[in-house]
Motif scaffolding. Structure first.
Motif, PDB file in Angstrom:
ATOM      1  N   ASP A  36      82.588  46.775  33.863  1.00 48.24           N
ATOM      2  CA  ASP A  36      82.440  47.519  35.102  1.00 48.24           C
ATOM      3  C   ASP A  36      83.629  48.462  35.285  1.00 48.24           C
ATOM      4  OD1 ASP A  36      81.834  48.402  37.605  1.00 48.24           O
ATOM      5  OD2 ASP A  36      82.203  46.492  38.624  1.00 48.24           O
ATOM      6  N   PRO A  37      83.383  49.784  35.511  1.00 46.17           N
ATOM      7  CA  PRO A  37      84.498  50.726  35.667  1.00 46.17           C
ATOM      8  C   PRO A  37      85.384  50.417  36.872  1.00 46.17           C
ATOM      9  CG  PRO A  37      82.368  51.891  35.729  1.00 46.17           C
ATOM     10  CD  PRO A  37      82.095  50.436  35.555  1.00 46.17           C
ATOM     11  N   MET A  38      84.795  49.859  37.926  1.00 43.41           N
ATOM     12  CA  MET A  38      85.608  49.526  39.095  1.00 43.41           C
ATOM     13  C   MET A  38      86.602  48.406  38.769  1.00 43.41           C
ATOM     14  SD  MET A  38      84.992  51.596  41.429  1.00 43.41           S
ATOM     15  CE  MET A  38      85.730  50.844  42.841  1.00 43.41           C
ATOM     16  N   THR A  39      86.180  47.466  37.962  1.00 40.75           N
ATOM     17  CA  THR A  39      87.065  46.388  37.561  1.00 40.75           C
ATOM     18  C   THR A  39      88.220  46.941  36.735  1.00 40.75           C
ATOM     19  OG1 THR A  39      85.206  44.874  37.530  1.00 40.75           O
ATOM     20  CG2 THR A  39      87.180  44.166  36.387  1.00 40.75           C
ATOM     21  N   SER A  40      87.911  47.864  35.834  1.00 43.15           N
ATOM     22  CA  SER A  40      88.939  48.476  35.004  1.00 43.15           C
ATOM     23  C   SER A  40      89.910  49.288  35.859  1.00 43.15           C
ATOM     24  CB  SER A  40      88.294  49.370  33.944  1.00 43.15           C
ATOM     25  OG  SER A  40      89.281  50.003  33.182  1.00 43.15           O
ATOM     26  N   ALA A  41      89.374  50.062  36.799  1.00 40.09           N
ATOM     27  CA  ALA A  41      90.229  50.860  37.675  1.00 40.09           C
ATOM     28  C   ALA A  41      91.070  49.961  38.570  1.00 40.09           C
ATOM     29  CB  ALA A  41      89.386  51.802  38.521  1.00 40.09           C
ATOM     30  N   SER A  42      90.467  48.876  39.029  1.00 38.17           N
ATOM     31  CA  SER A  42      91.195  47.936  39.867  1.00 38.17           C
ATOM     32  C   SER A  42      92.345  47.292  39.090  1.00 38.17           C
ATOM     33  CB  SER A  42      90.238  46.861  40.378  1.00 38.17           C
ATOM     34  OG  SER A  42      90.941  45.853  41.042  1.00 38.17           O
ATOM     35  N   ARG A  43      92.074  46.967  37.843  1.00 39.78           N
ATOM     36  CA  ARG A  43      93.110  46.357  37.003  1.00 39.78           C
ATOM     37  C   ARG A  43      94.250  47.334  36.745  1.00 39.78           C
ATOM     38  NH1 ARG A  43      92.568  41.961  33.239  1.00 39.78           N
ATOM     39  NH2 ARG A  43      94.414  41.908  31.954  1.00 39.78           N
TER      40      ARG A  43
END
Length: 135
Positions: free
Chosen positions: A2-9
């Motif tokens: 998920d791109p949001m998970t990557s951005a959040s990380r």
């Protein structure tokens, strides 16, 4: 992934790295400059300016400078509460957080200890007076 998970990380890592960089820069400045002398670059304590009393953390910068230079006896004189009490409070808070316990008891204990420390350290004749050198 998920791109949001990557951005959040990435945001989390950037936040931790930024906080670490600010902490290292602050400790470097405190270690190089000498807060025992006027013109150190930090504003005076507002509590002390208003009341004339040393607050619970007065002497904390001088204590940090002394610890960074390995002068623990001077650090004890500058602020025993910050030297011993804050690390113990931090450990207690982490233990409570990790065990999913309430953090209210450590925080209430810290508040009571800070009030008591403020009163005791401002009593006439108290031997641990923060060092401040006039130059």
């Amino acid at each position: 992934m998920d791109p949001m998970t990557s951005a959040s990380r990435v945001a989390r890592v950037a936040g931790v790295a930024g906080t670490g960089a600010v902490a290292v820069a602050t400790l470097t400045y405190i270690g190089i400059a000498d807060p025992h002398h006027p013109g150190f670059g930090f504003p005076p304590c507002p509590f002390k300016a208003l009341t004339g009393w040393n607050c619970p953390l007065c002497g904390g910068l001088r204590m940090t400078h002394d610890v960074l230079h390995g002068d623990f006896s001077a650090a004890v004189v500058d602020n025993l509460f910050a030297l011993v009490g804050l690390p113990l409070l931090t450990v207690w808070l982490v233990v409570c957080w990790r065990r999913r316990l309430s953090v209210a008891p450590p925080l209430v204990t810290a508040l009571v200890a800070m009030v008591l420390w403020t009163v005791v350290r401002n009593l006439p004749g108290f031997p641990l007076v923060p060092t401040f050198t006039q130059s």
